[in-house]
Design a protein around this motif. Structure first.
Motif, short mmCIF file in Angstrom:
data_model
loop_
_atom_site.label_atom_id
_atom_site.label_comp_id
_atom_site.label_asym_id
_atom_site.label_seq_id
_atom_site.Cartn_x
_atom_site.Cartn_y
_atom_site.Cartn_z
N ASN A 460 0.83 -1.20 0.00
CA ASN A 460 0.00 0.00 0.00
C ASN A 460 0.87 1.27 0.00
O ASN A 460 2.09 1.19 0.23
CB ASN A 460 -0.90 0.02 1.24
CG ASN A 460 -0.09 0.06 2.53
OD1 ASN A 460 0.44 -0.96 2.95
ND2 ASN A 460 0.00 1.25 3.14
N PHE A 466 -4.12 4.57 7.22
CA PHE A 466 -4.35 3.32 6.49
C PHE A 466 -4.49 2.13 7.43
O PHE A 466 -5.37 1.28 7.25
CB PHE A 466 -3.24 3.07 5.47
CG PHE A 466 -3.39 1.74 4.78
CD1 PHE A 466 -4.35 1.56 3.81
CD2 PHE A 466 -2.62 0.63 5.16
CE1 PHE A 466 -4.54 0.33 3.21
CE2 PHE A 466 -2.80 -0.59 4.56
CZ PHE A 466 -3.76 -0.74 3.57
N ARG A 469 -7.91 1.95 8.89
CA ARG A 469 -8.93 1.51 7.94
C ARG A 469 -8.83 0.00 7.69
O ARG A 469 -9.85 -0.70 7.58
CB ARG A 469 -8.78 2.27 6.62
CG ARG A 469 -9.17 3.75 6.73
CD ARG A 469 -9.27 4.41 5.36
NE ARG A 469 -7.98 4.50 4.69
CZ ARG A 469 -7.11 5.51 4.83
NH1 ARG A 469 -7.41 6.51 5.67
NH2 ARG A 469 -5.97 5.53 4.19
N LEU A 516 -9.79 -0.55 -0.39
CA LEU A 516 -9.35 0.54 0.49
C LEU A 516 -8.44 1.50 -0.28
O LEU A 516 -7.63 1.07 -1.12
CB LEU A 516 -8.60 -0.02 1.70
CG LEU A 516 -9.40 -0.89 2.68
CD1 LEU A 516 -8.48 -1.44 3.76
CD2 LEU A 516 -10.54 -0.07 3.30
N GLY A 518 -5.41 3.55 -1.49
CA GLY A 518 -3.96 3.38 -1.39
C GLY A 518 -3.47 1.95 -1.50
O GLY A 518 -2.26 1.69 -1.55
N VAL A 519 -4.37 0.98 -1.56
CA VAL A 519 -3.95 -0.43 -1.65
C VAL A 519 -3.53 -0.77 -3.08
O VAL A 519 -4.24 -0.46 -4.04
CB VAL A 519 -5.08 -1.37 -1.19
CG1 VAL A 519 -4.72 -2.81 -1.51
CG2 VAL A 519 -5.32 -1.20 0.30
#
Length: 527
Positions: A460, A466, A469, A516, A518-519
């Protein structure tokens, strides 16, 4: 640990069964079974101890669901389907030294029998003929003995022949000049041996390269009057050409303990002048039978109980003393191989396995086998250290082993690099406390993690919030996090997460994590 079970399927000195029992292994001695009867019972056993009668075919191996090792009390393994055993991950062992002296002595005995025509003289005398002038022998002193094969048994024959004041020449592609000097013999090419030898003895296994090594053409090149002894394997001599050579007188005599087809009950050689035969007696002494029984039982016990591998045909040797020291390294190697295999998606053309520090001083072959076993297990649930190198070669996987003398950041380190279409990708691990495998590098990113059970691998963008989440997404899915390992190249760059979880992560959860922000990549792993 469950008590291993071994079946002895051929008649064997009772010492073997006693050793198995003394070592805590359950053993059954059930001999004389037909192939179908053996197939019906072999599935219960971890080990199979045999001599020459039992034929370990692909069909037998397919029925041997739990079989881990076949031990041959003797040298030849012609009665074992080695490729099928290897493919199934079954170690095949023999005992190449237990009957070496016995076989060498039998070769010398047959040489003397040829030189002095002993069987014919005995038969004639017992028939009341007293044909003293008929049997004119030759001395062996001063004669030249030609060895075809100068390995274990051949070298013993050489020492005995030198003691008889014979000259010894040897043809063996693997014989080094230094070893020849050490043995006191002369290394020559086959044609020269044939030209010079008064006696020829064969001491080589039967392979595609050695089959009919004494062919009709080569027998014609031999010195007139040569006497030939074979106590090695049937099929090394063209038996039809040998018969013709004996009848013509070009060959002065031949003594065979082994035949192309055994049992040899109607060989065309029978009745040929100056021919002596024995029924595969090379290993038939009390001492040899005890020795091979002891050795096969000890070797199989070491493997089943300690992981030691001795005299294996299809796997590098690993002594019982080495095995405990190597065990944690092999566990680390298998985990690193598994990690690479699970993240490779089948696009790897080669693997480089590197060791440094304390690991560089170890026997690398078992470590390489463990890496390949972990890597190949993605494709097969029956792969192990035995068949993994075979499967890798079958699939054209290029495997390299590299040792480094340099000192690194860790006292011991194992590094596995996969060659992919997008470039090399490397994972590395060490041992904590010389026993606990630990991942320390993952595709160029420093990370410390235990590779255990079910895990989740996430790549990520390194950004605030992050981890929260991700935790929320897994919590909502009922996934409990056991351990959490994080690494990154630099702040705000690419980061990797390795999480151990208490249960497998299904595709629905994978999809939620992938969604999610940024993954970049998510993979479920299992160790």
């Amino acid at each position: 640990m469950t008590q291993p079970k071994v079946l002895i399927s051929d008649k064997m000195d009772p010492t073997a069964a006693a050793i198995f029992r003394d070592r805590g292994i359950h053993v059954d001695e059930i001999t004389g079974k037909t192939p179908d009867e053996l197939k019906a019972i072999i599935g219960d056993y971890d080990g199979l101890a045999i001599r020459s009668s039992t034929k370990v075919t692909k069909e037998i191996l397919d029925a041997a669901a739990n079989l881990k090792v076949v031990g041959r009390a003797g040298i030849g393994v012609d009665n074992v389907d080695i490729p099928s055993a290897t493919a199934r991950g079954v170690v095949v062992m023999n005992t190449p030294f237990g009957n070496s002296i016995t076989t060498a002595e039998h070769a010398i005995a047959l040489m003397f029998a040829l030189a002095r025509q002993l069987p014919e003289a005995d038969a004639s005398t017992q028939a009341g003929k007293w044909e003293k002038n008929r049997f004119m022998g030759v001395e062996v002193t001063g004669k030249t003995l030609g060895l075809i094969g100068a390995g274990n048994i051949g070298s013993i024959v050489a020492s005995r022949a030198l003691g008889l004041r014979m000259k010894v020449v040897a043809y063996d592609p693997f014989l080094t000049p230094e070893r020849a000097i050490e043995l006191g013999i002369e290394k020559v090419e086959l044609d020269e041996l044939l030209r010079r030898a008064d006696f020829i003895t064969l001491h080589t296994p039967l392979t595609d390269q050695t089959r009919n090594i004494l062919s009709r053409e080569n027998l014609a090149k031999a010195k007139p009057g040569v006497r030939i002894v074979n106590c090695a394997r049937g099929g090394l001599i063209d038996e039809s050409a040998l018969k013709d050579g004996l009848e013509s007188g070009h060959i002065g005599g031949a003594a065979l303990d082994v035949f192309e087809t055994e049992p040899a009950k109607d060989s065309p050689l029978f009745g040929t002048p100056n021919f002596i035969s024995t029924p595969h007696l090379g290993a038939s002494t009390n001492e040899a039978q005890v020795n091979v029984a002891i050795q096969v039982a000890e070797q199989m016990s070491d493997y089943l109980l300690l992981g030691g591998v001795t005299n294996a045909i299809n796997m590098p040797s690993l002594s019982a003393e080495e095995a405990p020291r190597l065990k944690p390294y092999m566990a680390l190697a298998e985990k690193l191989g598994s990690l690479v295999g699970q993240l490779s998606h089948g696009n790897i053309a080669g693997l480089s396995i590197e060791t440094e520090g304390a690991a560089a001083e170890l026997n690398m072959k078992p470590i390489t086998g463990a890496v390949l076993a972990g890597f190949m297990r993605v494709h097969s649930d029956t792969v192990n250290m035995v068949n993994a190198p075979f499967l890798a070669k079958e699939r054209g996987l290029d495997v390299r082993e590299v040792r480094h003398d340099r000192e690194g950041d860790y006292h011991t380190l194992l590094r596995v690099t996969a060659e992919t279409k997008t470039g090399p990708r490397t994972v590395a691990g060490t041992l904590f406390g010389n026993s606990a495998p630990r991942l320390v590098e993952l595709f160029g990113i420093k990370v410390e993690a235990d590779l255990v059970g079910d895990m989740l691998y996430v790549v990520n963008e390194d950004a605030p919030g992050f981890i929260g989440r991700l935790g929320t997404a897994l919590g909502e899915a009922g996934i409990n996090i056991g351990t959490f390992h994080l690494g990154r190249v630099e702040a705000g760059g690419e980061a990797v997460l390795l999480l151990s979880v208490d249960e497998p992560v299904n595709s629905d959860v994978i999809a939620k994590v992938e969604a999610l922000p940024g993954v970049k990549l998510v993979r479920a792993l299992k160790f």
